[in-house]
Design an enzyme around this catalytic site. Structure first.
Site, PDB file in Angstrom:
ATOM      1  N   ASP A  88       2.534  -6.270   7.751  1.00 24.76           N
ATOM      2  CA  ASP A  88       2.867  -7.528   6.834  1.00 24.76           C
ATOM      3  C   ASP A  88       2.255  -8.707   7.436  1.00 24.76           C
ATOM      4  OD1 ASP A  88       4.422  -6.715   4.762  1.00 24.76           O
ATOM      5  OD2 ASP A  88       6.417  -7.267   5.562  1.00 24.76           O
ATOM      6  N   ASP A  93       7.977   0.918  -0.881  1.00 22.70           N
ATOM      7  CA  ASP A  93       8.418   0.122   0.023  1.00 22.70           C
ATOM      8  C   ASP A  93       9.715   0.530   0.761  1.00 22.70           C
ATOM      9  OD1 ASP A  93       8.398  -2.136   2.099  1.00 22.70           O
ATOM     10  OD2 ASP A  93       8.274  -3.617   0.585  1.00 22.70           O
TER      11      ASP A  93
HETATM   12  C1  GLA Z   1       7.998  -6.015   2.400  1.00 21.42           C
HETATM   13  C2  GLA Z   1       6.575  -5.699   2.324  1.00 21.42           C
HETATM   14  C3  GLA Z   1       5.560  -6.855   1.662  1.00 21.42           C
HETATM   15  C4  GLA Z   1       6.239  -7.182   0.331  1.00 21.42           C
HETATM   16  C5  GLA Z   1       7.839  -7.398   0.609  1.00 21.42           C
HETATM   17  C6  GLA Z   1       8.376  -7.519  -0.927  1.00 21.42           C
HETATM   18  O1  GLA Z   1       8.129  -6.979   3.251  1.00 21.42           O
HETATM   19  O2  GLA Z   1       6.256  -5.274   3.424  1.00 21.42           O
HETATM   20  O3  GLA Z   1       4.411  -6.489   1.554  1.00 21.42           O
HETATM   21  O4  GLA Z   1       6.039  -5.913  -0.801  1.00 21.42           O
HETATM   22  O5  GLA Z   1       8.508  -6.435   0.886  1.00 21.42           O
HETATM   23  O6  GLA Z   1       9.658  -7.927  -0.774  1.00 21.42           O
END
Ligand code: GLA
Length: 751
Positions: free
Chosen positions: A555, A485
């Site tokens: 997301d 990430d």
């Molecule tokens: C980001 C990612 C999510 C998740 C969160 C965790 O927003 O896109 O999928 O992994 O971080 O903090």
């Protein structure tokens, strides 16, 4: 005299014309009398002929500066070029700008020689398309030189045998005694002879990434870019040109995609004579590379695609090239595991036993991989602390990652883990130990994003420190997958490790550091599957695909939102690269209730998984999940290798429809999602694509079953299940919004 060096690159030695031709596309350029490189043609393949120089158009024009005294015709302003420099009579934006020791920014590149290479060379430290066999591509390198600076600039063009694409990059080598400053070095530039195009870009924001935007080109500049340090949610490193009458299925389309994950610029400039200059490369804003004597610099690779089969034709070229010759390694051709991720179900709030229950239920549904998301390390219970401390939080996970991963494997599943390697919270042991490792400008405040700071990956020792932590975990625990990430952009960009005259290098060096860490992990753990993520789709670009064969598209996991996001993403990126999950309802991001079938159908055309706690589903829902998993497993190989057609746009209609067709045309899967319910609507048919006209097919969906020949399905169309009311009928009554139907089309014998 024409010399045919290689089948795909023909050089007219006398006229110095280079013709790249794979039988379907042609790209032509030549050396001007002045030594600059001029552009002639890019498009559908042309018959090879003796001379093309009549294509060079020049005229005496008022208010023009000419390059040679006495000549009132030759001006770079009016000559179509390959890789223009500013300051020698061309007033459009240049592809390159070099600043010499005397402060001058004029540069004049002159042709020296060429060489043809069978195959294609890798780019040092950068992601790029590749070949497995020399016959798959031919490369011509054109060596140019600025004699004042003793600067050698090598333009590299590779044409592929099996893809309608040309890959370009540029290398600069300083043969002089003094350092030069490279203020701008784009990866490609091309001057089209007309500007009757619309541009197509993929733009959006967090949770609504890569929406399709089309605009008419006008005199002046149309551009998209990023200055955030990542390719960004806002704009994708891609630009397409299409004719006004080009559709998804027909007409001319050109696509330009940058294999790069940092700051970029994609620009189309229409001049006063309707010449269109397109360029793509590292964003010159904030960029300056000090090129020391004897040093060299290589730009990222740009890929140019041409299709006369509409935007779908263009996309299919990108899909084939990227999934076969950009994605690499262990996972390229392998079926991707069906995964379940705990993030939307638990956020930071879990202990080991919760995870075991979560995974056990997933196992019951034949899900193959459990992914533990954020919150497992350091003192991490919210997003204020812990990043940088890549050791298990033993309050939550008493047996550590090693113990947990073993328990997951004992259930018969693989185990995956979330990391955010490039980031640190100030409240972490790592930051307390290395407060100087973050990107920050001296004597200025540093902005935060999600309470976190960016580690200075332009520095080798910083990358080393993170690599060591990750290596320790990966070599001890049973980790088959990582979700990489990256949840904030870079601000106050500056590195303490570099001299003041190198600060313009930091954005690029940062990305090189990210690529380096990826490469080291791949070398150490070749079968590790990496999924890239940047708050969803903030770094969903071709550069990442070289290291991470799949990426979390957004997301926003709502099926209806995903229609637009996945539709836009598919303009460039293959289905096998798009992480797409079924999540809970009401949806976490938009609160929408959608049928579980619709959520599954939309996610099937991606790297499929779940993002919810299956223990909370009803018995019936679990049965549906089991069927979905079984269906995906049966079809994932076909879907990943299929030709993808966008049939109906959710940006323009109440429907999203798309089709995955086996390359031999014998099987297809059509997904039709009607967004809002309709009352008393028209009869509907959907013309399909890519089938064999004289082949008979069986069409099967939940409520429909009939046979038809390919020509009927492509001309008349496939009947949709909206017989009388215009509704997709599911017989259950209730809300008919957000319904989706999957049609399986299979070749059958007889009539
Ligand atoms: C980001 C990612 C999510 C998740 C969160 C965790 O927003 O896109 O999928 O992994 O971080 O903090």
């Amino acid at each position: 005299k024409i010399k045919e060096r290689m089948r795909m690159i023909i050089v007219n030695e006398q006229e110095k014309v280079f013709h790249l031709n794979n039988g379907r596309i042609s790209y032509l350029f030549y050396v001007m009398e002045s030594g600059q490189l001029g552009h002639l043609y890019f498009g559908k393949a042309l018959t090879q002929k003796g001379s093309y120089l009549h294509m060079v158009e020049k005229a005496h024009r008022p208010m023009t500066t000419y390059i040679t005294e006495g000549d009132l015709y030759t001006s770079y302003e009016h000559l179509r070029q390959e890789y223009p420099c500013y300051g020698t009579s061309d007033y459009r934006y240049p592809a390159m700008e070099i600043q010499g020791g005397d402060g001058s920014r004029i540069c004049k590149l002159e042709y020296q020689r060429y060489r043809i290479i069978n195959g294609k060379k890798p780019l040092p430290g950068l992601p790029a398309t590749y070949v497995e066999d020399e016959s798959e591509a031919s490369t011509v390198e054109i060596v140019m030189r600025d004699s004042k600076y003793a600067l050698e600039v090598v333009f590299s063009y590779s044409i592929f045998r099996d893809f309608d694409a040309i890959a370009r990059s540029v290398q600069l080598v300083n043969h002089g005694k003094e350092a030069l400053l490279v203020n701008r070095a784009m990866s490609m530039s091309i001057d089209f002879p007309d500007a009757a195009f619309q541009s197509v870009q993929l733009s959006g924001a967090w949770a609504r990434e890569r929406y399709v935007h089309v605009r008419d080109l006008q005199p002046g500049i149309t551009a998209v870019s990023s200055m955030r340090g990542n390719s960004s949610h806002q704009h994708n490193p891609f630009l397409a040109l299409k004719r006004k009458n080009t559709t998804e299925q027909s007409g001319e389309a050109y696509g330009f995609s940058l294999i790069y994950s940092g700051n970029f610029l994609a620009q189309a400039e229409v001049d006063n004579y309707q010449v269109l200059r397109v360029m793509l490369g590292i964003n010159p804003f904030g960029f300056q590379w000090k090129l020391d004597a004897a040093a060299n610099f290589t730009t990222p690779e740009a890929v140019m695609v041409y299709s006369n089969a509409g935007l779908n034709g263009m996309s299919q070229q990108f899909h084939r090239l990227y999934r076969n010759r950009l994605v690499r390694g262990y996972w390229r051709d392998r079926e991707r595991p069906v995964l379940i991720n705990n993030w939307e179900a638990t956020q930071f709030d879990y202990v080991e036993e919760d995870l075991i229950r979560f995974a056990a239920k997933a196992k019951e549904c034949d899900i193959e991989l459990f992914v533990l998301d954020d919150g497992w390390f350091g003192a991490r219970n919210d997003d204020k602390c812990g990043l940088g401390d890549w050791k298990a939080n033993t309050q939550k996970l008493p047996n550590g990652i090693e113990g947990l991963s073993k328990r997951i494997e004992a259930l018969g599943m693989k185990f995956g883990l979330w990391f955010e390697p490039e980031m640190v919270n100030k409240d972490s042991d790592f930051f307390r130990m290395h407060p100087d490792y973050i990107i920050a400008t001296p004597e200025r405040s540093v902005s935060h994003g999600r309470n976190q700071f960016v580690l200075d990956f332009s520095r080798r020792e910083v990358v080393d420190a993170i690599y060591e932590q990750m290596y320790a975990l990966l070599s001890k625990a049973k980790i088959s997958y990582i979700k990489w990430d990256m949840n904030r952009s870079i601000s106050e960009c500056y590195s303490k490790a570099y001299h003041s005259d190198q600060q313009g290098e930091i954005f690029h060096r940062y990305i090189l550091g990210v690529y380096d860490l990826h490469e080291r992990l791949i070398q150490a753990f070749p079968s590790l599957l990496i999924e890239s993520c940047a708050s969803g789709g903030g770094r969903f670009d071709a550069g990442m695909l070289y290291y991470a064969p799949q990426g979390w598209v957004s997301d926003d996991s709502d099926a209806i939102e995903r229609l637009k996001i996945q539709y836009g993403t598919s303009l460039v990126y293959p289905l096998s690269c798009m992480g797409a999950h079924v999540s809970a309802c009401p949806n976490e991001q938009v609160g929408r209730q959608t049928p579980l079938e619709t959520r599954g159908n939309v996610a099937f055309t991606g790297a499929f998984g779940y993002e919810l706690d299956l223990n909370k589903l009803s018995v019936n829902e679990i049965e549906t999940v089991k069927k979905q998993v079984a269906f995906y497993k049966e079809n994932r190989n076909f879907i990943a290798k299929s030709d993808f057609y966008r049939l109906c746009s959710p940006f323009e209609t109440n429907f999203a429809a798309w089709e995955a067709v086996a390359p031999d045309g014998k099987r297809a899967l059509v997904t039709v999602t009607r967004i809002l319910s309709e009352i008393n609507g028209p009869y509907r048919r959907l013309p399909l694509c890519g089938l064999l006209p004289e082949q008979q097919y069986h069409i099967k969906s939940q409520y429909l079953s009939y046979n038809a020949y390919g020509d009927e399905l492509m001309q008349y169309g496939m009947i949709l299940e909206d017989k009388s009311s215009g509704q997709i009928i599911d017989g259950s009554g209730g809300c008919q919004d957000f319904r989706s139907v999957l049609y399986e089309i299979t070749a059958v014998q007889g009539c």
